[in-house]
Write a protein that holds these residues in place. Structure first.
Motif, PDB file in Angstrom:
ATOM      1  N   ILE A  49      -7.374  -8.903  15.165  1.00 55.63           N
ATOM      2  CA  ILE A  49      -7.889  -8.207  13.990  1.00 55.63           C
ATOM      3  C   ILE A  49      -7.596  -6.723  14.146  1.00 55.63           C
ATOM      4  CG2 ILE A  49      -9.948  -7.616  12.666  1.00 55.63           C
ATOM      5  CD1 ILE A  49     -11.163 -10.268  13.613  1.00 55.63           C
ATOM      6  N   CYS A  50      -6.982  -6.156  13.134  1.00 57.29           N
ATOM      7  CA  CYS A  50      -6.734  -4.718  13.090  1.00 57.29           C
ATOM      8  C   CYS A  50      -7.681  -4.127  12.045  1.00 57.29           C
ATOM      9  CB  CYS A  50      -5.297  -4.432  12.687  1.00 57.29           C
ATOM     10  SG  CYS A  50      -4.085  -5.139  13.819  1.00 57.29           S
ATOM     11  N   TYR A  51      -8.092  -2.898  12.254  1.00 62.95           N
ATOM     12  CA  TYR A  51      -8.986  -2.285  11.287  1.00 62.95           C
ATOM     13  C   TYR A  51      -8.570  -0.844  11.041  1.00 62.95           C
ATOM     14  CZ  TYR A  51     -11.399   0.203  15.025  1.00 62.95           C
ATOM     15  OH  TYR A  51     -11.683   1.032  16.065  1.00 62.95           O
ATOM     16  N   ILE A  52      -9.083  -0.307   9.941  1.00 64.37           N
ATOM     17  CA  ILE A  52      -8.810   1.074   9.579  1.00 64.37           C
ATOM     18  C   ILE A  52     -10.151   1.722   9.226  1.00 64.37           C
ATOM     19  CG2 ILE A  52      -8.326   0.473   7.160  1.00 64.37           C
ATOM     20  CD1 ILE A  52      -6.244   2.767   7.156  1.00 64.37           C
ATOM     21  N   GLU A  53     -10.326   2.942   9.652  1.00 67.68           N
ATOM     22  CA  GLU A  53     -11.544   3.679   9.327  1.00 67.68           C
ATOM     23  C   GLU A  53     -11.535   4.014   7.833  1.00 67.68           C
ATOM     24  OE1 GLU A  53     -14.088   4.411  11.294  1.00 67.68           O
ATOM     25  OE2 GLU A  53     -13.162   3.597  13.121  1.00 67.68           O
ATOM     26  N   LYS A  54     -12.720   4.048   7.241  1.00 67.52           N
ATOM     27  CA  LYS A  54     -12.847   4.290   5.807  1.00 67.52           C
ATOM     28  C   LYS A  54     -12.179   5.602   5.394  1.00 67.52           C
ATOM     29  CE  LYS A  54     -16.220   4.552   2.106  1.00 67.52           C
ATOM     30  NZ  LYS A  54     -17.584   4.221   1.702  1.00 67.52           N
ATOM     31  N   LYS A  55     -12.436   6.674   6.129  1.00 64.23           N
ATOM     32  CA  LYS A  55     -11.870   7.988   5.749  1.00 64.23           C
ATOM     33  C   LYS A  55     -10.345   7.963   5.803  1.00 64.23           C
ATOM     34  CE  LYS A  55     -12.569  10.061  10.353  1.00 64.23           C
ATOM     35  NZ  LYS A  55     -11.302   9.659  10.880  1.00 64.23           N
ATOM     36  N   ASP A  56      -9.775   7.272   6.793  1.00 64.97           N
ATOM     37  CA  ASP A  56      -8.316   7.168   6.904  1.00 64.97           C
ATOM     38  C   ASP A  56      -7.739   6.329   5.764  1.00 64.97           C
ATOM     39  OD1 ASP A  56      -8.389   8.673   9.251  1.00 64.97           O
ATOM     40  OD2 ASP A  56      -8.612   6.874  10.503  1.00 64.97           O
ATOM     41  N   PHE A  57      -8.430   5.247   5.418  1.00 67.70           N
ATOM     42  CA  PHE A  57      -7.988   4.386   4.328  1.00 67.70           C
ATOM     43  C   PHE A  57      -7.970   5.160   3.015  1.00 67.70           C
ATOM     44  CE2 PHE A  57      -9.189   1.598   0.790  1.00 67.70           C
ATOM     45  CZ  PHE A  57      -8.106   0.731   0.792  1.00 67.70           C
ATOM     46  N   LEU A  58      -9.078   5.844   2.711  1.00 65.13           N
ATOM     47  CA  LEU A  58      -9.167   6.575   1.446  1.00 65.13           C
ATOM     48  C   LEU A  58      -8.132   7.696   1.373  1.00 65.13           C
ATOM     49  CD1 LEU A  58     -13.052   6.699   0.985  1.00 65.13           C
ATOM     50  CD2 LEU A  58     -11.394   5.202  -0.165  1.00 65.13           C
ATOM     51  N   LYS A  59      -7.913   8.387   2.471  1.00 64.09           N
ATOM     52  CA  LYS A  59      -6.904   9.453   2.491  1.00 64.09           C
ATOM     53  C   LYS A  59      -5.502   8.882   2.261  1.00 64.09           C
ATOM     54  CE  LYS A  59      -5.254  13.370   5.073  1.00 64.09           C
ATOM     55  NZ  LYS A  59      -5.535  14.383   6.049  1.00 64.09           N
ATOM     56  N   THR A  60      -5.225   7.753   2.895  1.00 65.65           N
ATOM     57  CA  THR A  60      -3.921   7.116   2.717  1.00 65.65           C
ATOM     58  C   THR A  60      -3.725   6.695   1.262  1.00 65.65           C
ATOM     59  OG1 THR A  60      -3.955   6.325   4.997  1.00 65.65           O
ATOM     60  CG2 THR A  60      -2.458   5.208   3.495  1.00 65.65           C
ATOM     61  N   MET A  61      -4.765   6.139   0.645  1.00 61.62           N
ATOM     62  CA  MET A  61      -4.673   5.732  -0.759  1.00 61.62           C
ATOM     63  C   MET A  61      -4.430   6.934  -1.671  1.00 61.62           C
ATOM     64  SD  MET A  61      -4.879   2.504  -1.268  1.00 61.62           S
ATOM     65  CE  MET A  61      -4.371   1.702   0.206  1.00 61.62           C
ATOM     66  N   GLU A  62      -5.099   8.041  -1.386  1.00 63.56           N
ATOM     67  CA  GLU A  62      -4.929   9.254  -2.190  1.00 63.56           C
ATOM     68  C   GLU A  62      -3.503   9.797  -2.113  1.00 63.56           C
ATOM     69  OE1 GLU A  62      -7.758  12.277  -1.081  1.00 63.56           O
ATOM     70  OE2 GLU A  62      -9.449  10.931  -1.419  1.00 63.56           O
ATOM     71  N   ASN A  63      -2.865   9.650  -0.962  1.00 56.43           N
ATOM     72  CA  ASN A  63      -1.564  10.262  -0.727  1.00 56.43           C
ATOM     73  C   ASN A  63      -0.377   9.332  -0.937  1.00 56.43           C
ATOM     74  OD1 ASN A  63      -2.776  12.708  -0.002  1.00 56.43           O
ATOM     75  ND2 ASN A  63      -3.040  12.032   2.113  1.00 56.43           N
ATOM     76  N   ASN A  64      -0.615   8.092  -1.285  1.00 55.04           N
ATOM     77  CA  ASN A  64       0.496   7.156  -1.396  1.00 55.04           C
ATOM     78  C   ASN A  64       0.298   6.251  -2.616  1.00 55.04           C
ATOM     79  OD1 ASN A  64       2.371   5.025  -1.051  1.00 55.04           O
ATOM     80  ND2 ASN A  64       2.387   5.361   1.164  1.00 55.04           N
ATOM     81  N   ALA A  65       0.900   6.640  -3.732  1.00 50.62           N
ATOM     82  CA  ALA A  65       0.727   5.911  -4.993  1.00 50.62           C
ATOM     83  C   ALA A  65       1.262   4.476  -4.888  1.00 50.62           C
ATOM     84  CB  ALA A  65       1.416   6.648  -6.134  1.00 50.62           C
ATOM     85  N   GLU A  66       2.393   4.281  -4.244  1.00 45.75           N
ATOM     86  CA  GLU A  66       2.970   2.939  -4.138  1.00 45.75           C
ATOM     87  C   GLU A  66       2.067   2.014  -3.325  1.00 45.75           C
ATOM     88  OE1 GLU A  66       5.304  -0.414  -4.475  1.00 45.75           O
ATOM     89  OE2 GLU A  66       5.290   1.404  -5.684  1.00 45.75           O
ATOM     90  N   LEU A  67       1.536   2.518  -2.223  1.00 49.61           N
ATOM     91  CA  LEU A  67       0.621   1.719  -1.418  1.00 49.61           C
ATOM     92  C   LEU A  67      -0.654   1.406  -2.200  1.00 49.61           C
ATOM     93  CD1 LEU A  67       0.053   0.368   1.314  1.00 49.61           C
ATOM     94  CD2 LEU A  67      -0.957   2.524   2.056  1.00 49.61           C
ATOM     95  N   SER A  68      -1.147   2.380  -2.946  1.00 49.13           N
ATOM     96  CA  SER A  68      -2.334   2.155  -3.771  1.00 49.13           C
ATOM     97  C   SER A  68      -2.072   1.067  -4.808  1.00 49.13           C
ATOM     98  CB  SER A  68      -2.758   3.442  -4.480  1.00 49.13           C
ATOM     99  OG  SER A  68      -3.163   4.401  -3.537  1.00 49.13           O
ATOM    100  N   TYR A  69      -0.901   1.105  -5.412  1.00 49.50           N
ATOM    101  CA  TYR A  69      -0.531   0.084  -6.405  1.00 49.50           C
ATOM    102  C   TYR A  69      -0.454  -1.293  -5.747  1.00 49.50           C
ATOM    103  CZ  TYR A  69       2.183  -2.551  -9.795  1.00 49.50           C
ATOM    104  OH  TYR A  69       2.629  -3.522 -10.658  1.00 49.50           O
ATOM    105  N   GLN A  70       0.183  -1.389  -4.585  1.00 49.35           N
ATOM    106  CA  GLN A  70       0.290  -2.677  -3.878  1.00 49.35           C
ATOM    107  C   GLN A  70      -1.097  -3.195  -3.485  1.00 49.35           C
ATOM    108  OE1 GLN A  70       3.009  -4.572  -3.607  1.00 49.35           O
ATOM    109  NE2 GLN A  70       4.077  -2.990  -4.769  1.00 49.35           N
ATOM    110  N   PHE A  71      -1.982  -2.275  -3.110  1.00 49.15           N
ATOM    111  CA  PHE A  71      -3.341  -2.651  -2.773  1.00 49.15           C
ATOM    112  C   PHE A  71      -4.048  -3.223  -4.001  1.00 49.15           C
ATOM    113  CE2 PHE A  71      -7.865  -1.524  -2.332  1.00 49.15           C
ATOM    114  CZ  PHE A  71      -8.166  -2.254  -1.197  1.00 49.15           C
ATOM    115  N   LEU A  72      -3.883  -2.576  -5.154  1.00 44.71           N
ATOM    116  CA  LEU A  72      -4.488  -3.085  -6.389  1.00 44.71           C
ATOM    117  C   LEU A  72      -3.950  -4.467  -6.746  1.00 44.71           C
ATOM    118  CD1 LEU A  72      -4.701   0.075  -8.680  1.00 44.71           C
ATOM    119  CD2 LEU A  72      -6.587  -1.259  -7.735  1.00 44.71           C
ATOM    120  N   LEU A  73      -2.667  -4.677  -6.547  1.00 41.91           N
ATOM    121  CA  LEU A  73      -2.091  -6.008  -6.797  1.00 41.91           C
ATOM    122  C   LEU A  73      -2.720  -7.049  -5.871  1.00 41.91           C
ATOM    123  CD1 LEU A  73       1.734  -5.275  -7.278  1.00 41.91           C
ATOM    124  CD2 LEU A  73       0.042  -5.869  -9.033  1.00 41.91           C
ATOM    125  N   ALA A  74      -2.913  -6.682  -4.624  1.00 41.68           N
ATOM    126  CA  ALA A  74      -3.527  -7.614  -3.664  1.00 41.68           C
ATOM    127  C   ALA A  74      -4.974  -7.912  -4.046  1.00 41.68           C
ATOM    128  CB  ALA A  74      -3.448  -7.038  -2.248  1.00 41.68           C
TER     129      ALA A  74
END
Length: 172
Positions: A49-74
């Motif tokens: 199991i891999c995990y990501i801290e909440k603050k790191d996840f939210l920052k990554t989502m803010e800075n990466n539109a394509e990743l945010s879109y793929q996350f929404l699709l998932a």
């Protein structure tokens, strides 16, 4: 594999979802400041199991539109699966639910020659499809007598007639 479960007020465990390689969970607690509403349990000894801290996840989502879109699709896919699961339990017969579960395992476990090892116990499989272990055993025997599947031991399953199993499951 990871099984996500909930406990009934009577203390009976119910499998809500099974997670396979590259699946994710914990969105509820990641996006809200609350504990997750389900229990997670690794099935088997090779689960990582891999995990990501909440603050790191939210920052990554803010800075990466394509990743945010793929996350929404998932997340959209997850919502669709949840809707399907509700209908799956309330509208389908046990035989159809079992056929769907076998097809899911076949697809997710990347079956070789249609063969895979049942990743959970028959008791857990019964919980997952909303029936009893005895019904699971009877339906597996029925599938074997119809030559839809063969079983080598208690856990090794080979799907012999995937097309017919999909017909039973109501999958086109």
């Amino acid at each position: 594999m990871i099984k996500l479960t909930k406990m009934s007020p009577e203390g009976k465990e119910r499998i809500v979802r099974l997670l396979f390689a590259r699946d994710f969970f914990g969105l509820f607690s990641l996006l809200k400041n609350e504990k997750h509403y389900m229990n997670a349990e690794a099935v088997g000894s090779s689960t990582v199991i891999c995990y990501i801290e909440k603050k790191d996840f939210l920052k990554t989502m803010e800075n990466n539109a394509e990743l945010s879109y793929q996350f929404l699709l998932a997340v959209n896919d997850r919502l669709f699966e949840a809707d399907e699961s509700v209908g799956f339990l309330s509208l389908l017969e046990v035989e159809q639910r079992l056929a769907r579960a076998l097809i899911l395992f076949h697809d997710k476990m990347i079956a070789k020659n249609g063969t895979f090892s049942l990743p959970i116990t028959k008791k857990d499989l019964a919980s997952y499809i909303g029936t009893t272990p005895e019904s699971v055993s009877r339906k597996l025997l029925s599938f074997m007598s119809q030559k839809l599947i063969s079983m080598d031991g208690r856990r090794q399953i080979q799907i012999l007639e995937l097309h017919r199993l999909k017909q039973i499951a109501g999958i086109s």
